[in-house]
Design an enzyme around this catalytic site. Structure first.
Site, PDB file in Angstrom:
ATOM      1  N   ASP A  46       9.695   2.942   1.686  1.00 37.72           N
ATOM      2  CA  ASP A  46       8.467   3.638   1.960  1.00 37.72           C
ATOM      3  C   ASP A  46       8.015   3.545   3.513  1.00 37.72           C
ATOM      4  O   ASP A  46       7.595   2.558   4.053  1.00 37.72           O
ATOM      5  CB  ASP A  46       7.166   3.235   0.953  1.00 37.72           C
ATOM      6  CG  ASP A  46       5.912   4.029   1.420  1.00 37.72           C
ATOM      7  OD1 ASP A  46       5.776   4.548   2.427  1.00 37.72           O
ATOM      8  OD2 ASP A  46       5.121   3.912   0.472  1.00 37.72           O
ATOM      9  N   PHE A  56       0.804  -1.321   0.137  1.00 37.24           N
ATOM     10  CA  PHE A  56      -0.053   0.025  -0.148  1.00 37.24           C
ATOM     11  C   PHE A  56       0.787   1.388  -0.106  1.00 37.24           C
ATOM     12  O   PHE A  56       1.556   1.551   0.944  1.00 37.24           O
ATOM     13  CB  PHE A  56      -0.917   0.214   1.157  1.00 37.24           C
ATOM     14  CG  PHE A  56      -1.882   1.407   1.218  1.00 37.24           C
ATOM     15  CD1 PHE A  56      -2.996   1.308   0.482  1.00 37.24           C
ATOM     16  CD2 PHE A  56      -1.549   2.455   1.826  1.00 37.24           C
ATOM     17  CE1 PHE A  56      -3.782   2.312   0.347  1.00 37.24           C
ATOM     18  CE2 PHE A  56      -2.338   3.482   1.815  1.00 37.24           C
ATOM     19  CZ  PHE A  56      -3.640   3.552   0.882  1.00 37.24           C
ATOM     20  N   LYS A  99       3.184  11.310   6.846  1.00 36.63           N
ATOM     21  CA  LYS A  99       2.308  11.329   7.871  1.00 36.63           C
ATOM     22  C   LYS A  99       2.755  11.982   9.043  1.00 36.63           C
ATOM     23  O   LYS A  99       2.640  13.246   9.277  1.00 36.63           O
ATOM     24  CB  LYS A  99       2.142   9.609   8.280  1.00 36.63           C
ATOM     25  CG  LYS A  99       1.177   9.030   7.115  1.00 36.63           C
ATOM     26  CD  LYS A  99       0.610   7.625   7.482  1.00 36.63           C
ATOM     27  CE  LYS A  99      -0.186   7.271   6.632  1.00 36.63           C
ATOM     28  NZ  LYS A  99      -1.486   7.845   5.990  1.00 36.63           N
TER      29      LYS A  99
END
Length: 401
Positions: free
Chosen positions: A226, A141, A255
């Protein structure tokens, strides 16, 4: 109707249904706690998918934002501003890298990493134009843009959005043999999550990340990590890659970099890699804006002391010990994760992950499900041990009922 029902009905009527939120309407929050429109308090064990690593309303971050709001919030990258250089310098130092390319969202940063890898492949490695390949892992994801969902194996993320962007090869996560066999002279990068969050907090086998590092170095391929969810303290280290002593060629961050205050993301790498860009070849009006830089600088300063990483490691050990006691007892089939991050597979007989999340909500604990029967636990790193134990007690209550 109640205030909650009214707010939810309005949202359902006037917003696209791209999410399926739990039926709670938050009005305020502080630390690890949120309060709804009717005054009920809930323990937040999701932390905005790690965006809120430092808790709701963190005083240092709010003060940094307020101070910057009084000065300047946006110049665009048409001009320099007085927070930009410090942000890039401090973030590069935190990552032990040389250059930063700031963006806004995680998906934007992944897209930037893809563009960087391709450009590096053509300009530096010498891959023929249009032939660059990037290897990714199944169950990944990385976001939901058109390019990113083109290499997703999740039908919900991918279906009905074709035609899909070519140039990607998918191999099983954790499988070094498959990775080796997929590499060709046209491979420019391997893009993976050191821990797969959306897939259920999947930790790869020991030795996998060092194996990826060795293979990519041997074949002159970029290793892109990531760390949008796993990075910046979540796992008990600044970066999840550190648990296996690995330094990638490129970090993709987001984030928690914005502290849950503003969206901030970045690609961080060496000058040899990010130096492939020339003015006009990539950009973002809001990327690296003064407000974002001010908040992110405070985040970086908080991480430099190491206290949040230590806290995540210490409380994470406690979290996994307690969750481990639930595994094998019939209610929980498996527990995975690292630091203050766990995926808990609930026995299907007890209900879906969504149903367990709803029952926990009734007990004033907020988590979120993924992939059917899995719930994710990722509290703010500032949570107290007492509050964490209270939340775990509520989980035991739900599972035993």
């Amino acid at each position: 109707m109640s205030a909650t029902e009214t707010a939810i009905a309005s949202a359902e009527a006037h917003s696209a249904h791209n999410y399926h939120p739990l039926p709670v309407v938050v009005a305020s929050a502080e630390g690890a706690w949120m309060t709804d429109v009717e005054g009920r308090r809930y323990l937040d064990l999701l932390a905005g998918y790690s965006a809120l690593n430092f808790g709701h309303g963190n005083r240092r971050l709010i003060d940094a934002a307020k101070a910057q709001l009084e000065r300047v919030t946006l110049t665009s990258r048409a001009f320099h501003h007085d927070r930009f250089a410090d942000f890039c310098t401090r973030l590069a130092e935190l990552c032990s890298m040389e250059m930063v390319l700031p963006m806004n969202t995680g998906a934007e940063a992944v897209e930037t990493a893809v563009k960087t890898a391709r450009k590096w492949g053509y300009r530096v490695k010498g891959v023929p134009d249009g032939m660059a390949k990037i290897i990714v892992a199944s169950d990944n994801f990385h976001g939901r843009t058109t390019t990113i969902i083109s290499f997703s194996t999740d039908p919900e993320a991918r279906a009905d959005y074709g035609p899909y962007t070519p140039g990607f090869e998918i191999v099983p996560y954790g499988d070094l043999t498959a990775l080796r066999e997929a590499m060709t002279e046209n491979t420019v990068a391997v893009l993976i999550e050191p821990i797969q969050g959306e897939a259920g907090v999947l930790v790869p086998p020991a030795g996998y990340l060092p194996g990826v590092r060795e293979l990519t170095r041997e074949r002159n391929v970029l290793f892109i990590a990531d760390e949008i969810q796993s990075g910046l303290g979540r796992t008990g280290k600044t970066f999840a890659c550190e648990h296996e002593g690995v330094v990638p060629d490129m970090y993709v961050l987001g984030k928690a970099l914005g502290g849950g205050v503003v969206p901030v993301s970045a690609v961080v790498s060496s000058a040899d890699i990010l130096g492939v860009f020339k003015p006009g070849e990539h950009g973002s009006t809001f990327g690296g804006n003064p407000l974002a830089c001010a908040v992110a600088l405070e985040v970086i300063a908080m991480l430099r002391t190491g206290e949040y990483q230590e806290r995540a490691a210490e409380l994470g050990d406690h979290l996994h010990r307690e969750l481990g006691l639930l595994a094998g007892g019939g209610a929980v089939e498996a527990v995975r994760g690292r630091g203050l991050w766990a995926g808990v597979d609930i026995a299907p007989a007890l209900g879906t992950g969504r149903e367990i999340s709803e029952r926990l909500m009734e007990e004033r604990v907020l988590v979120k499900d993924t992939h059917g029967s899995t719930i994710r636990i990722a509290p703010p790193l500032v949570i107290s041990k007492e509050d964490l134990d209270w939340g775990l007690d509520r989980l035991r209550t739900v599972l035993s009922s």
